[in-house]
Scaffold this motif. Structure first.
Motif, PDB file in Angstrom:
ATOM      1  N   SER A  14     -52.731 -12.068  19.340  1.00 56.75           N
ATOM      2  CA  SER A  14     -54.050 -12.319  18.749  1.00 56.75           C
ATOM      3  C   SER A  14     -54.598 -13.683  19.167  1.00 56.75           C
ATOM      4  O   SER A  14     -55.798 -13.820  19.390  1.00 56.75           O
ATOM      5  N   VAL A  15     -53.745 -14.679  19.304  1.00 58.90           N
ATOM      6  CA  VAL A  15     -54.196 -15.996  19.756  1.00 58.90           C
ATOM      7  C   VAL A  15     -54.728 -15.915  21.185  1.00 58.90           C
ATOM      8  O   VAL A  15     -55.782 -16.489  21.499  1.00 58.90           O
ATOM      9  N   ILE A  16     -54.024 -15.204  22.048  1.00 56.36           N
ATOM     10  CA  ILE A  16     -54.503 -15.016  23.423  1.00 56.36           C
ATOM     11  C   ILE A  16     -55.892 -14.380  23.400  1.00 56.36           C
ATOM     12  O   ILE A  16     -56.815 -14.844  24.081  1.00 56.36           O
ATOM     13  N   LEU A  17     -56.056 -13.318  22.610  1.00 53.15           N
ATOM     14  CA  LEU A  17     -57.353 -12.650  22.530  1.00 53.15           C
ATOM     15  C   LEU A  17     -58.438 -13.570  21.988  1.00 53.15           C
ATOM     16  O   LEU A  17     -59.557 -13.605  22.512  1.00 53.15           O
ATOM     17  N   VAL A  97     -57.927  -2.791  24.043  1.00 52.51           N
ATOM     18  CA  VAL A  97     -58.542  -3.948  24.692  1.00 52.51           C
ATOM     19  C   VAL A  97     -57.679  -4.411  25.867  1.00 52.51           C
ATOM     20  O   VAL A  97     -58.187  -4.758  26.931  1.00 52.51           O
ATOM     21  N   THR A  98     -56.375  -4.409  25.681  1.00 52.63           N
ATOM     22  CA  THR A  98     -55.459  -4.855  26.724  1.00 52.63           C
ATOM     23  C   THR A  98     -55.524  -3.964  27.955  1.00 52.63           C
ATOM     24  O   THR A  98     -55.639  -4.453  29.085  1.00 52.63           O
ATOM     25  N   ILE A  99     -55.455  -2.658  27.763  1.00 52.05           N
ATOM     26  CA  ILE A  99     -55.483  -1.730  28.901  1.00 52.05           C
ATOM     27  C   ILE A  99     -56.826  -1.782  29.615  1.00 52.05           C
ATOM     28  O   ILE A  99     -56.879  -1.800  30.852  1.00 52.05           O
ATOM     29  N   SER A 100     -57.923  -1.839  28.856  1.00 53.44           N
ATOM     30  CA  SER A 100     -59.228  -1.896  29.518  1.00 53.44           C
ATOM     31  C   SER A 100     -59.397  -3.214  30.272  1.00 53.44           C
ATOM     32  O   SER A 100     -59.965  -3.237  31.369  1.00 53.44           O
ATOM     33  N   SER A 101     -58.881  -4.313  29.731  1.00 56.95           N
ATOM     34  CA  SER A 101     -58.937  -5.603  30.436  1.00 56.95           C
ATOM     35  C   SER A 101     -58.074  -5.588  31.689  1.00 56.95           C
ATOM     36  O   SER A 101     -58.473  -6.105  32.737  1.00 56.95           O
ATOM     37  N   LEU A 102     -56.900  -5.014  31.574  1.00 55.56           N
ATOM     38  CA  LEU A 102     -56.019  -4.903  32.730  1.00 55.56           C
ATOM     39  C   LEU A 102     -56.670  -4.050  33.821  1.00 55.56           C
ATOM     40  O   LEU A 102     -56.677  -4.419  35.000  1.00 55.56           O
ATOM     41  N   GLY A 124     -50.233  -9.827  26.955  1.00 58.10           N
ATOM     42  CA  GLY A 124     -50.712  -9.340  25.659  1.00 58.10           C
ATOM     43  C   GLY A 124     -50.163  -7.962  25.337  1.00 58.10           C
ATOM     44  O   GLY A 124     -49.745  -7.695  24.205  1.00 58.10           O
ATOM     45  N   GLY A 125     -50.140  -7.078  26.327  1.00 57.58           N
ATOM     46  CA  GLY A 125     -49.596  -5.738  26.125  1.00 57.58           C
ATOM     47  C   GLY A 125     -48.118  -5.759  25.779  1.00 57.58           C
ATOM     48  O   GLY A 125     -47.664  -5.043  24.883  1.00 57.58           O
ATOM     49  N   ILE A 126     -47.372  -6.594  26.470  1.00 55.26           N
ATOM     50  CA  ILE A 126     -45.931  -6.729  26.184  1.00 55.26           C
ATOM     51  C   ILE A 126     -45.715  -7.254  24.766  1.00 55.26           C
ATOM     52  O   ILE A 126     -44.867  -6.746  24.021  1.00 55.26           O
ATOM     53  N   LEU A 127     -46.504  -8.255  24.369  1.00 58.30           N
ATOM     54  CA  LEU A 127     -46.393  -8.804  23.014  1.00 58.30           C
ATOM     55  C   LEU A 127     -46.726  -7.744  21.965  1.00 58.30           C
ATOM     56  O   LEU A 127     -46.050  -7.643  20.936  1.00 58.30           O
TER      57      LEU A 127
END
Length: 148
Positions: A14-17, A97-102, A124-127
């Motif tokens: 969440s901090v990364i986002l 959000v992670t997959i679409s950003s990737l 982010g996805g791994i976390l």
């Protein structure tokens, strides 16, 4: 221990986002990898395209910020109540959000000279996956102890 690990992993995601959200919301011009992708300095990009790019950055920044805040608040809820639905919402909202950003980052890297930073989306996805794993362990352990 599961509670601490789940909380740590999800709050880091969440901090990364939220940091990315703030960067995209308040940046007055496009990112360095955007410049690489279009091979033009910001000043040479036509005004109409500048407005379009900034609008898309603001929308993405708002989405990042909203999902980051959602993950944080729901993780607090999970820690207090062991709510399984909150665990699912944390993971689904974050991973979408992670997959679409990737995907977007890889499109830029494959189709332009731009070196979009895909590694943050991957991290982010791994976390989020780790957070999901430990949240599930936490809720299962709580249910076992509650039924005994």
């Amino acid at each position: 221990m599961n509670k601490t690990l789940a909380c740590t992993f999800n709050l880091l995601a969440s901090v990364i986002l939220m940091v990315l959200g703030i960067i995209y919301l308040f940046n007055p011009q496009y990112m360095p990898y955007h410049r690489q992708a279009v091979s033009l300095p910001w000043e040479e990009v036509p005004m109409e395209f500048q407005k379009l790019i900034l609008a898309l950055m603001k929308a993405l920044g708002g989405a990042y910020l909203a999902v980051g805040i959602t993950i944080s608040l729901l993780q607090i809820q999970v820690n207090k109540t062991r709510n399984t639905l909150a665990v699912i919402i944390i993971f689904v909202s974050g991973i979408v959000v992670t997959i679409s950003s990737l995907y977007a980052s890889l499109l830029v890297r494959i189709n332009t000279p731009g070196k979009a930073p895909y590694y943050l989306a991957l991290l982010g996805g791994i976390l989020l996956i780790a957070g999901l794993y430990y949240n599930i362990k936490q809720t299962k352990a709580h249910k076992k102890s509650a039924t005994c």
